[in-house]
Design a protein around this motif. Structure first.
Motif, PDB file in Angstrom:
ATOM      1  N   LEU A 199       2.202  -4.025   5.847  1.00 51.53           N
ATOM      2  CA  LEU A 199       1.588  -5.303   5.533  1.00 51.53           C
ATOM      3  C   LEU A 199       2.082  -5.757   4.163  1.00 51.53           C
ATOM      4  O   LEU A 199       1.968  -5.018   3.184  1.00 51.53           O
ATOM      5  CB  LEU A 199       0.058  -5.160   5.523  1.00 51.53           C
ATOM      6  N   LYS A 200       2.645  -6.953   4.119  1.00 48.83           N
ATOM      7  CA  LYS A 200       3.110  -7.491   2.839  1.00 48.83           C
ATOM      8  C   LYS A 200       2.027  -8.399   2.270  1.00 48.83           C
ATOM      9  O   LYS A 200       1.482  -9.244   2.970  1.00 48.83           O
ATOM     10  CB  LYS A 200       4.404  -8.277   3.018  1.00 48.83           C
ATOM     11  N   VAL A 201       1.732  -8.200   0.986  1.00 51.87           N
ATOM     12  CA  VAL A 201       0.719  -8.993   0.311  1.00 51.87           C
ATOM     13  C   VAL A 201       1.350  -9.544  -0.966  1.00 51.87           C
ATOM     14  O   VAL A 201       1.959  -8.803  -1.742  1.00 51.87           O
ATOM     15  CB  VAL A 201      -0.509  -8.129  -0.064  1.00 51.87           C
ATOM     16  N   GLN A 202       1.206 -10.826  -1.159  1.00 51.27           N
ATOM     17  CA  GLN A 202       1.718 -11.416  -2.388  1.00 51.27           C
ATOM     18  C   GLN A 202       0.651 -11.335  -3.467  1.00 51.27           C
ATOM     19  O   GLN A 202      -0.497 -11.735  -3.244  1.00 51.27           O
ATOM     20  CB  GLN A 202       2.132 -12.868  -2.158  1.00 51.27           C
ATOM     21  N   ILE A 203       1.045 -10.794  -4.605  1.00 52.46           N
ATOM     22  CA  ILE A 203       0.127 -10.617  -5.727  1.00 52.46           C
ATOM     23  C   ILE A 203       0.740 -11.302  -6.940  1.00 52.46           C
ATOM     24  O   ILE A 203       1.921 -11.126  -7.235  1.00 52.46           O
ATOM     25  CB  ILE A 203      -0.110  -9.123  -6.016  1.00 52.46           C
ATOM     26  N   GLU A 232      -1.978  -0.501  -6.257  1.00 50.41           N
ATOM     27  CA  GLU A 232      -1.693   0.225  -5.022  1.00 50.41           C
ATOM     28  C   GLU A 232      -2.809   1.221  -4.714  1.00 50.41           C
ATOM     29  O   GLU A 232      -3.260   1.336  -3.576  1.00 50.41           O
ATOM     30  CB  GLU A 232      -0.355   0.955  -5.147  1.00 50.41           C
ATOM     31  N   LEU A 282      -5.798  -0.659  -3.376  1.00 47.84           N
ATOM     32  CA  LEU A 282      -5.609  -1.096  -1.990  1.00 47.84           C
ATOM     33  C   LEU A 282      -5.773   0.064  -1.008  1.00 47.84           C
ATOM     34  O   LEU A 282      -6.395  -0.090   0.047  1.00 47.84           O
ATOM     35  CB  LEU A 282      -4.244  -1.764  -1.826  1.00 47.84           C
TER      36      LEU A 282
END
Length: 78
Positions: free
Chosen positions: A4-8, A22, A25
């Protein structure tokens, strides 16, 4: 397994650090697994009628006979 890619936002990474975010999460996902498991258990409990289950009643009575000495001192004397 799915990635899953999450933009932060970069300021968040600079403030807390990649490793800390990390870790957060992974901790969140672990708690999510526990919540999902708990929800499944609660659904299963709604389908069980322990009051009318003979095996449950026998097990409960045996457990009380075995462990009642620990709790009898807290019961009111009638």
């Amino acid at each position: 397994m799915t990635e899953l890619k999450v933009q932060i936002d970069d300021t968040l990474i600079k403030t807390y650090g990649y490793t800390e975010i990390e870790k957060y999460l992974y901790d969140f996902i672990s708690k999510l697994y526990v919540k999902i498991s708990a929800d499944e258990m609660l659904k299963g409990l709604q389908e069980i009628d322990l009051e009318n289950d003979e095996k449950w009643n026998v097990a409960r009575d045996l457990a009380w006979k075995q462990e009642s000495y620990r709790y009898a001192k807290y019961l009111p004397i009638i």
